[in-house]
Design a protein around this motif. Structure first.
Motif, short mmCIF file in Angstrom:
data_model
loop_
_atom_site.label_atom_id
_atom_site.label_comp_id
_atom_site.label_asym_id
_atom_site.label_seq_id
_atom_site.Cartn_x
_atom_site.Cartn_y
_atom_site.Cartn_z
N ILE A 92 0.66 -1.22 -0.17
CA ILE A 92 -0.03 -0.30 -0.16
C ILE A 92 1.02 1.21 0.01
CG2 ILE A 92 -2.11 1.02 1.18
CD1 ILE A 92 -2.71 -1.38 2.31
N GLY A 93 0.97 2.35 -0.83
CA GLY A 93 1.26 3.04 -1.47
C GLY A 93 1.48 4.62 -0.53
N TRP A 94 2.23 5.62 -0.37
CA TRP A 94 1.44 7.03 -0.10
C TRP A 94 0.27 7.16 -0.16
CZ3 TRP A 94 5.44 6.84 3.56
CH2 TRP A 94 6.27 6.14 3.55
N PRO A 95 -0.41 7.74 0.42
CA PRO A 95 -1.71 8.43 0.68
C PRO A 95 -1.60 9.63 -0.28
CG PRO A 95 -1.05 7.47 3.23
CD PRO A 95 -0.21 7.99 2.30
N ILE A 96 -2.79 9.13 -0.71
CA ILE A 96 -3.08 10.37 -1.72
C ILE A 96 -4.25 11.23 -1.28
CG2 ILE A 96 -3.97 12.07 -3.91
CD1 ILE A 96 -2.23 9.41 -4.98
N VAL A 149 -9.18 10.15 0.70
CA VAL A 149 -8.19 8.95 1.36
C VAL A 149 -7.94 7.41 -0.03
CG1 VAL A 149 -5.97 8.04 1.84
CG2 VAL A 149 -8.04 9.89 3.32
N ILE A 150 -7.53 8.71 -1.17
CA ILE A 150 -6.67 7.39 -2.24
C ILE A 150 -5.29 6.77 -1.69
CG2 ILE A 150 -6.11 6.92 -4.14
CD1 ILE A 150 -7.43 9.88 -5.07
N LEU A 151 -5.71 5.56 -1.85
CA LEU A 151 -4.03 4.67 -1.53
C LEU A 151 -3.91 3.76 -3.04
CD1 LEU A 151 -5.42 2.68 2.02
CD2 LEU A 151 -4.46 4.70 1.82
N PRO A 152 -2.82 3.75 -3.03
CA PRO A 152 -2.17 3.29 -4.74
C PRO A 152 -2.20 1.86 -3.99
CG PRO A 152 -1.04 5.40 -4.24
CD PRO A 152 -1.56 4.57 -2.90
N ILE A 195 -8.01 2.53 -3.98
CA ILE A 195 -8.89 2.01 -2.98
C ILE A 195 -9.01 3.44 -2.51
CG2 ILE A 195 -10.16 1.36 -0.89
CD1 ILE A 195 -8.98 -1.58 -1.42
N THR A 196 -10.25 4.02 -2.51
CA THR A 196 -10.46 5.18 -1.84
C THR A 196 -11.48 5.29 -0.98
OG1 THR A 196 -10.21 5.89 -4.48
CG2 THR A 196 -11.28 7.76 -2.62
N TRP A 247 -12.95 10.24 4.34
CA TRP A 247 -12.02 9.99 5.77
C TRP A 247 -12.75 10.00 6.88
CZ3 TRP A 247 -7.18 8.75 7.26
CH2 TRP A 247 -7.04 9.47 8.43
N SER A 248 -14.10 10.43 6.64
CA SER A 248 -14.00 11.03 8.11
C SER A 248 -15.34 9.64 7.82
CB SER A 248 -16.12 12.00 7.46
OG SER A 248 -16.94 11.76 7.55
N LYS A 249 -15.72 8.78 7.16
CA LYS A 249 -16.11 7.64 7.67
C LYS A 249 -15.91 6.58 7.98
CE LYS A 249 -20.60 8.51 5.85
NZ LYS A 249 -21.60 8.16 4.64
N GLN A 250 -14.73 6.56 7.56
CA GLN A 250 -13.40 5.41 7.25
C GLN A 250 -13.54 4.37 6.90
OE1 GLN A 250 -9.81 5.07 9.09
NE2 GLN A 250 -10.55 7.63 8.59
N GLU A 251 -15.05 5.25 6.02
CA GLU A 251 -15.17 3.26 4.77
C GLU A 251 -14.49 3.77 3.62
OE1 GLU A 251 -19.01 2.86 6.61
OE2 GLU A 251 -19.37 3.53 4.64
N PRO A 252 -13.89 2.32 3.31
CA PRO A 252 -13.70 2.41 2.03
C PRO A 252 -15.13 2.71 0.87
CG PRO A 252 -13.72 0.41 2.25
CD PRO A 252 -14.15 0.74 3.25
#
Length: 186
Positions: A39-43, A53-56, A78-79, A82-87
């Motif tokens: 899992i890469g650097w968050p975007i 938050v996009i996770l490459p 996977i996006t 953030w507020s719900k912490q849900e994909p």
């Protein structure tokens, strides 16, 4: 209830570092992403007043050379809301490439790269944790529509430049050109 938080956790207790671990337990991740993927650097992405938050997700595997790991470009994102912490979204970069001139399915380089090759594992982990904690600060500032101080930007950019795998930089810049133009400077 958010998929990435337990009932006892509030929004502020789930940080970026935890998010990169907990995402692996979600049905969306398990359905689309091999468990051995990196899992890469968050975007960060702000859209319609919300923060995402996009996770490459990228590929890697050990090589015959001791201490070298082969790196492959991100193959999916996977996006997370953030507020719900849900994909909320999955994107296959190999099927729907944002830059057809790039090769998204062949080895692109090796880890560790020159900037981190001489660090101890402990030093690398400390810098990684510091950068991910700065992402937490970034998300708080973005949620509050705040401003970044020049000192904060300089430190974040320095850490990101040090830790970013140079062979993957072009792919990150395609995924979020404005973000990386601002924060991934020389």
């Amino acid at each position: 209830m958010a998929l990435l938080r337990t009932k006892k956790e509030s929004k502020s207790t789930v940080n970026t570092e935890e998010l990169t671990r907990k995402i692996r337990k979600t049905p969306m991740f398990r359905k689309h992403i091999p468990m051995e993927a990196g899992i890469g650097w968050p975007i960060p992405l702000q859209k319609e007043g919300k923060l995402y938050v996009i996770l490459p997700c990228f590929g890697f595997h050990n090589t015959n050379e001791k201490g070298k790991t082969a790196l492959f470009p991100p193959f999916a994102t996977i996006t997370i809301d953030w507020s719900k912490q849900e994909p909320v979204a999955y994107h296959n970069l190999r099927k729907n490439s944002p830059a057809t001139e790039l090769t998204w399915d062949e080895q692109t380089g090796f880890f560790p790269h020159e900037a981190v090759a001489k660090m101890t594992i402990g030093e690398y982990k400390q810098k990684r944790s510091e950068l991910l904690a700065m992402y937490d600060e970034m998300f708080q500032i973005l949620e509050a529509s705040g401003e970044f101080s020049s000192e904060w930007v300089a430190r974040f950019s320095s850490l990101l430049r040090t830790l970013m795998e140079p062979q993957l930089e072009v792919y990150y810049r395609v995924l979020a050109p404005t973000f990386f133009e601002r924060f991934l400077v020389d």
